[in-house]
Write a protein that holds these residues in place. Sequence first.
Motif, PDB file in Angstrom:
ATOM      1  N   LEU B 158       0.727  -1.413  -0.141  1.00  0.00           N
ATOM      2  CA  LEU B 158       0.083  -0.078  -0.163  1.00  0.00           C
ATOM      3  C   LEU B 158       0.949   1.236   0.140  1.00  0.00           C
ATOM      4  N   ALA B 159       0.838   2.085  -0.972  1.00  0.00           N
ATOM      5  CA  ALA B 159       1.344   3.373  -1.064  1.00  0.00           C
ATOM      6  C   ALA B 159       0.467   4.285  -0.444  1.00  0.00           C
ATOM      7  N   VAL B 160       0.785   5.149   0.544  1.00  0.00           N
ATOM      8  CA  VAL B 160      -0.027   6.214   1.178  1.00  0.00           C
ATOM      9  C   VAL B 160       0.648   7.376   0.890  1.00  0.00           C
ATOM     10  N   GLN B 161       0.286   8.260   0.237  1.00  0.00           N
ATOM     11  CA  GLN B 161       1.224   9.527  -0.313  1.00  0.00           C
ATOM     12  C   GLN B 161       0.393  10.680  -0.071  1.00  0.00           C
ATOM     13  N   GLY B 162       1.071  11.765   0.206  1.00  0.00           N
ATOM     14  CA  GLY B 162       0.396  13.108   0.208  1.00  0.00           C
ATOM     15  C   GLY B 162       0.917  13.939   1.693  1.00  0.00           C
ATOM     16  N   PRO B 163       0.851  15.278   1.414  1.00  0.00           N
ATOM     17  CA  PRO B 163       1.507  15.949   2.553  1.00  0.00           C
ATOM     18  C   PRO B 163       0.744  15.693   4.101  1.00  0.00           C
ATOM     19  N   HIS B 164      -0.416  14.852   4.041  1.00  0.00           N
ATOM     20  CA  HIS B 164      -0.840  14.644   5.407  1.00  0.00           C
ATOM     21  C   HIS B 164      -0.485  12.890   5.626  1.00  0.00           C
ATOM     22  N   ALA B 165       0.015  12.474   4.412  1.00  0.00           N
ATOM     23  CA  ALA B 165      -0.143  10.887   4.471  1.00  0.00           C
ATOM     24  C   ALA B 165       0.612  10.435   5.839  1.00  0.00           C
ATOM     25  N   ARG B 166       1.827  10.827   6.171  1.00  0.00           N
ATOM     26  CA  ARG B 166       2.550  10.187   7.275  1.00  0.00           C
ATOM     27  C   ARG B 166       1.868  10.252   8.333  1.00  0.00           C
ATOM     28  N   GLY B 167       1.353  11.716   8.852  1.00  0.00           N
ATOM     29  CA  GLY B 167       0.691  11.919  10.159  1.00  0.00           C
ATOM     30  C   GLY B 167      -0.425  11.070  10.278  1.00  0.00           C
ATOM     31  N   ILE B 168      -1.410  10.721   9.170  1.00  0.00           N
ATOM     32  CA  ILE B 168      -2.478   9.858   9.351  1.00  0.00           C
ATOM     33  C   ILE B 168      -1.957   8.495   9.494  1.00  0.00           C
ATOM     34  N   VAL B 169      -0.961   7.930   8.536  1.00  0.00           N
ATOM     35  CA  VAL B 169      -0.650   6.525   8.886  1.00  0.00           C
ATOM     36  C   VAL B 169      -0.088   6.368  10.238  1.00  0.00           C
ATOM     37  N   ALA B 170       0.731   7.387  10.715  1.00  0.00           N
ATOM     38  CA  ALA B 170       1.457   6.960  11.979  1.00  0.00           C
ATOM     39  C   ALA B 170       0.234   7.006  13.265  1.00  0.00           C
ATOM     40  N   ALA B 171      -0.743   7.720  12.983  1.00  0.00           N
ATOM     41  CA  ALA B 171      -1.835   8.044  14.196  1.00  0.00           C
ATOM     42  C   ALA B 171      -2.781   6.669  13.902  1.00  0.00           C
ATOM     43  N   ALA B 172      -3.088   6.535  12.758  1.00  0.00           N
ATOM     44  CA  ALA B 172      -4.214   5.404  12.452  1.00  0.00           C
ATOM     45  C   ALA B 172      -3.666   3.815  12.789  1.00  0.00           C
ATOM     46  N   LEU B 173      -2.441   3.765  12.394  1.00  0.00           N
ATOM     47  CA  LEU B 173      -1.760   2.260  12.699  1.00  0.00           C
ATOM     48  C   LEU B 173      -0.954   2.399  13.901  1.00  0.00           C
ATOM     49  N   GLU B 174      -0.792   3.433  14.593  1.00  0.00           N
ATOM     50  CA  GLU B 174       0.058   3.502  15.962  1.00  0.00           C
ATOM     51  C   GLU B 174       1.518   2.909  15.605  1.00  0.00           C
ATOM     52  N   ILE B 175       2.211   3.409  14.578  1.00  0.00           N
ATOM     53  CA  ILE B 175       3.436   3.071  14.490  1.00  0.00           C
ATOM     54  C   ILE B 175       4.449   4.253  14.288  1.00  0.00           C
ATOM     55  N   ASP B 176       5.796   4.140  14.608  1.00  0.00           N
ATOM     56  CA  ASP B 176       6.612   4.836  14.131  1.00  0.00           C
ATOM     57  C   ASP B 176       7.350   4.956  12.661  1.00  0.00           C
ATOM     58  N   LEU B 177       7.312   5.961  11.792  1.00  0.00           N
ATOM     59  CA  LEU B 177       7.648   5.807  10.604  1.00  0.00           C
ATOM     60  C   LEU B 177       9.244   6.335  10.323  1.00  0.00           C
TER      61      LEU B 177
END
Lengths: 133, 374
Positions: B158-177
């Motif tokens: 899954l490629a999650v891309q965009g200016p808010h992508a990292r913030g959303i992925v980190a919060a939703a999946l509770e992982i460090d990027l």
Amino acid sequence: VTLADASYPEDLLYHDQHDWARLEGDEHAVFGITWYAQDSLGEVVFYDPPEVGAAIDKDSSYAEVESVKAVSDVIAPMSGEIVEVNDALADAPEQINEDPYREGWLVKVKLTAPTEAEALLGAEEYRKLLENG
Amino acid sequence: LAGLSNTLPRVTDSLRRTSLYERHAELGAKLVPFAGWEMPVTYEGVREEHMAVRTHAGMFDVSHMGEVEVEGPGALGFLQRVLSNDVAAVALGGAQYSCLCAEDGGVLDDLFAYRLGGDRYLLVTNSANHAADLAWFGRWSRGFDVSVRDVADRYAMLAVQGPHARGIVAAALEIDLPPRMHVAHARVGNRPALVCGTGYTGEAGVELLIDPEIAPAIWVELLDAGVVPCGLGARDTLRLEACFHLHGNDLSPERNPIEAGLGWCCKEATGFVGAEAVTRARAEGTTERLAPFKIEGAGIPRQGNPVLVGGETVGAVASGSFSPSLEIGIGMAYLRSDLAEPGTEIEIDVRGKHRAARIASKPLYESPSSRKEK
């Protein structure tokens, strides 16, 4: 931003290449592409109209419409001479998606063989064609 | 309207489906055959999806891409042989872009290599080239103490891309990027996963390599977190604006990395297969070069359109599209090297109409978020 549901007005004639014609009197018609055509193509980003005065032939390409990913020829449902093109589409080609039968019309034509209308499909026949397609 | 049969190819039974197929069908995606897979080309419209990635966050199912694990004491030596970049420069947890070259320098594939362990690497291949890459690796791994495994079935991507992508992925999946151009081990959906700080859009973001079994649930979590599903149509327009190469369009076995503008990822001193040809191309120059261009007025360039200067054909469009960000026609073309400089006025023969265009510099569109990150 396309019309959510398919629609095929009863007052139009249809060509099996997904074009419509609206007869205006005995000698003129307006052409465009059908709901199915715009939905298949996706958001139209460019319409390249023919020149006013150009002769067009039934079943032949007279213009191009392009989505982001694809280009398609637009097929003339009847033969004639272009008398007007929809210049508003240069700045707002998305009208072809949003209102394919009104604001999204492509050309007005002076017909050279008005009897060609007899070979076109009615709304019901065109709908059946799509269902069996 | 003719030509619709080209835009809507018939989907046959022999196509493979990713673990996210049901999610795509539920969302009403337009599915098309792509490199042997049935893949979503768009959900709500290419332009909307493109802009979602430029302004917010979008996600792409790219599970069709191949994965190859390379492990063993000879892993580094083997990769130095088959990849054009200097793999020795990749630190633990690092990522690196490379070409896979034939002996004559022709580009067989382009790929990312991720260093997962001391002598363990993961390569992510283009799906159309995956089988051929594996055969190539088999041939060149002889004599190296290395195991090369096809692990494509082990991962959904899954490629999650965009200016808010990292913030959303980190919060939703509770992982460090991991930072950009790095890879980290993580647990996603309570399964081991890889999180890669890479992408193909010119935006910040991550690529998640996850267990196919949990991919549908992760997809829904990200959907619920506001990430916009995006198809391969937007992936192509985004990568073209960023001037990232697409193998099959801009790269091929008939083109070497130098003419493709990829000399930066070739380190000939490593002695990779094709290094001699690349050395020669770099020293002598190439007849043609790949250059990005913008149409100056109306018209949308498409692959194969001739490029003209003074009425003479000087090249051809390798990739062309409408740019949703710039709202003009853009592309990349192979043309005579002396003309491949920013500012050169050219014409593109778009189905008989000559459209004025100008060679531009890379990227054709630069996102504010990627600029900030550099």
